[in-house]
Design an enzyme around this catalytic site. Structure first.
Site, PDB file in Angstrom:
ATOM      1  N   GLN A 120      33.436  50.062  37.672  1.00 22.58           N
ATOM      2  CA  GLN A 120      32.318  50.504  38.493  1.00 22.58           C
ATOM      3  C   GLN A 120      32.674  49.865  39.942  1.00 22.58           C
ATOM      4  OE1 GLN A 120      28.156  48.891  38.226  1.00 22.58           O
ATOM      5  NE2 GLN A 120      27.611  50.722  37.684  1.00 22.58           N
ATOM      6  N   TYR A 140      21.077  48.903  45.370  1.00 21.66           N
ATOM      7  CA  TYR A 140      22.613  48.342  46.136  1.00 21.66           C
ATOM      8  C   TYR A 140      22.712  49.361  47.476  1.00 21.66           C
ATOM      9  CZ  TYR A 140      22.291  45.311  42.237  1.00 21.66           C
ATOM     10  OH  TYR A 140      22.033  44.388  41.482  1.00 21.66           O
ATOM     11  N   HIS A 194      20.107  51.304  41.577  1.00 25.52           N
ATOM     12  CA  HIS A 194      19.558  49.964  41.494  1.00 25.52           C
ATOM     13  C   HIS A 194      19.354  49.188  42.737  1.00 25.52           C
ATOM     14  CE1 HIS A 194      20.552  49.991  36.904  1.00 25.52           C
ATOM     15  NE2 HIS A 194      19.475  50.679  37.386  1.00 25.52           N
ATOM     16  N   GLY A 206      19.078  53.485  30.100  1.00 21.59           N
ATOM     17  CA  GLY A 206      18.116  53.040  30.230  1.00 21.59           C
ATOM     18  C   GLY A 206      16.967  52.539  29.030  1.00 21.59           C
ATOM     19  N   GLY A 207      17.016  51.672  28.346  1.00 25.26           N
ATOM     20  CA  GLY A 207      16.153  51.128  26.942  1.00 25.26           C
ATOM     21  C   GLY A 207      16.353  52.161  25.938  1.00 25.26           C
ATOM     22  N   ALA A 236      29.931  45.848  37.404  1.00 30.91           N
ATOM     23  CA  ALA A 236      29.759  45.930  38.750  1.00 30.91           C
ATOM     24  C   ALA A 236      30.997  45.292  39.439  1.00 30.91           C
ATOM     25  CB  ALA A 236      28.624  45.990  39.490  1.00 30.91           C
ATOM     26  N   HIS A 261      28.831  52.998  42.288  1.00 32.07           N
ATOM     27  CA  HIS A 261      27.598  52.437  41.981  1.00 32.07           C
ATOM     28  C   HIS A 261      26.690  52.838  43.074  1.00 32.07           C
ATOM     29  CE1 HIS A 261      24.401  50.232  40.564  1.00 32.07           C
ATOM     30  NE2 HIS A 261      24.609  48.843  40.275  1.00 32.07           N
ATOM     31  N   LEU A 308      27.730  45.918  33.035  1.00 32.72           N
ATOM     32  CA  LEU A 308      26.894  44.858  33.035  1.00 32.72           C
ATOM     33  C   LEU A 308      27.448  43.580  33.748  1.00 32.72           C
ATOM     34  CD1 LEU A 308      26.408  45.057  29.002  1.00 32.72           C
ATOM     35  CD2 LEU A 308      24.612  45.248  30.811  1.00 32.72           C
ATOM     36  N   THR A 309      26.783  43.294  34.572  1.00 38.55           N
ATOM     37  CA  THR A 309      27.133  42.071  35.571  1.00 38.55           C
ATOM     38  C   THR A 309      26.923  40.812  34.693  1.00 38.55           C
ATOM     39  OG1 THR A 309      26.417  42.942  37.629  1.00 38.55           O
ATOM     40  CG2 THR A 309      26.183  40.363  37.350  1.00 38.55           C
ATOM     41  N   GLY A 347      23.420  48.824  27.309  1.00 41.16           N
ATOM     42  CA  GLY A 347      23.758  47.717  27.823  1.00 41.16           C
ATOM     43  C   GLY A 347      23.565  46.665  27.045  1.00 41.16           C
ATOM     44  N   ARG A 348      22.333  45.938  27.340  1.00 42.34           N
ATOM     45  CA  ARG A 348      21.989  44.778  26.475  1.00 42.34           C
ATOM     46  C   ARG A 348      22.072  44.786  24.865  1.00 42.34           C
ATOM     47  NH1 ARG A 348      16.076  44.826  28.897  1.00 42.34           N
ATOM     48  NH2 ARG A 348      16.611  46.898  28.743  1.00 42.34           N
TER      49      ARG A 348
END
Length: 379
Positions: free
Chosen positions: A113, A195, A193, A311-312, A71, A190, A39-40, A333-334
């Site tokens: 990461q 990048y 997403h 993812g969710g 990251a 990574h 998580l950035t 994540g969140r």
């Protein structure tokens, strides 16, 4: 999911939920399957990790839990956001050491990461104000960040020359070496997403005519060269990768994401990486779930190693993924950002703190970072 089992002397005991069962990840013994996703957080001024990260990561550490660090840039051209950490200088390596030590002191397993943003940048983040590098010179349109507030602006990228690409591969190799020197247990490359690695893989971005463009095999050449270099440097037992074939973050979509995902998984099998970490098709854009007819199941079946999904996910969803063998581990994540004791809350089926998007990327070293309450503090 939370059925009781007969314990000793016929006394019923709670059966552990699938997410909280142990798992052997290569040489690491995990006590549960709840992974801290990378998580950035943008709290590393001058690209140097700060002491406040010691508390942030140690709060989220459990004995035998896997954490993936935010990251972390592989070079001075790798940055595209304010105050993100790097691992290309001695100063950065030294700054990571006490953070890694704190995670290890609590028995956690910690991967770094390693990241290059490619064209998801602008001249303000680049050395000497130069253009960001990519597989292409097609610019990006401005994008709203996942906090729903910030709008990122991008400069027209410079297309890497064929002969420059080995230098970028080498940056990843050196970053991996530095991560091990800093004490990390391994690295996650990574490749997701939108990048740099994803820019090469996706046919909506990659318009090259050399050996790094055109066919699926050519588009995946650079990411696989990075994998090979990193594996050669630190050993496959310390290398994972993150991929998001179905996502089109930063205008990096692909016309046949399933073929891309399968080709990468099958190509990665020969390297025996410690894990492959894939983002669910429902996470097509930043931070928002959508309905998707696609599935990671074909990639799960093709993968010969540990398979992490992200993812969710919520508790029920994660338990089902493990119980149905759709994944070995689930990255959060969140909800992990907002619940430092997430595995414990899942064990007790306790209510979760709500995350505050507005403080995802603010530079404050406490607010929205280390001040989310633990379960015992909320009673």
């Amino acid at each position: 999911m939370d059925g009781k089992v007969q314990g000793q002397n016929g006394v019923s005991a709670e059966a552990p939920i699938p997410l909280l069962t142990p798992y052997t990840l290569g040489k690491f013994q995990l006590s549960h399957r709840v992974v801290l996703a990378p998580l950035t957080r943008q709290r590393s001024p001058n690209n140097v990790p700060q002491p406040h990260a010691i508390l942030y990561y140690s709060q989220r550490t459990t004995k035998g839990g896997l954490l993936i660090a935010e990251a972390t840039g592989v070079s001075d051209t790798a940055q595209g956001y304010p105050q993100t950490p790097g691992i290309w200088t001695k100063e950065q390596v030294e700054a990571w050491k006490p953070i890694v030590d704190a995670v290890h002191a609590k028995g956690g397993i910690f991967f770094c990461q390693i990241w290059h943003v490619g064209r998801v940048s602008n001249t303000g983040f680049q050395p000497n104000g130069q253009a960001p590098i990519s597989c292409t010179d097609k610019p990006l349109t401005p994008q709203t960040r996942s906090n729903g507030i910030d709008v990122a602006q991008f400069s027209t990228p410079r297309r890497l020359k064929t002969e420059e690409i080995p230098h970028v591969v080498n940056d990843f190799r050196l970053a991996a070496r530095n991560a091990i020197e800093a004490g990390f247990d391994g690295v996650e490359i990574h490749g997701a997403h939108g990048y740099l690695l994803d820019q090469f893989m996706k046919d909506q971005v990659n318009d090259r005519t050399d050996k790094y463009g055109g066919s699926l095999e050519n588009r995946c050449r650079f990411p696989l060269e990075v994998v090979e270099a990193v594996v050669d440097e630190i050993g496959a037992d310390k290398v994972g990768i993150r991929l998001s074939p179905f996502a089109d973050y930063s205008e990096a979509g692909d016309s046949n994401p399933e073929a891309l995902g399968l080709y990468m998984v099958e190509s990665l099998n020969k390297y025996n990486l410690v894990y492959c970490h894939m983002v669910e098709p429902r996470m097509k854009t930043v931070g928002e779930k959508c309905e998707s007819a696609h599935s990671l199941l074909p990639m799960r079946k093709a993968s010969r190693g540990t398979f992490i999904v992200a993812g969710g996910y919520d508790r029920e969803d994660g338990n089902n993924a493990i119980a149905e063998n759709r994944a070995d581990l689930v990255a959060y994540g969140r909800v992990f950002l907002a619940n430092p004791d997430l595995p414990k809350r899942f064990a007790l089926n306790a209510p979760l703190n709500k995350y505050n998007r507005e403080t995802f990327y603010t530079p404050d070293s406490v607010l929205g970072y280390t001040d989310y309450p633990f379960l015992e503090d909320t009673k």
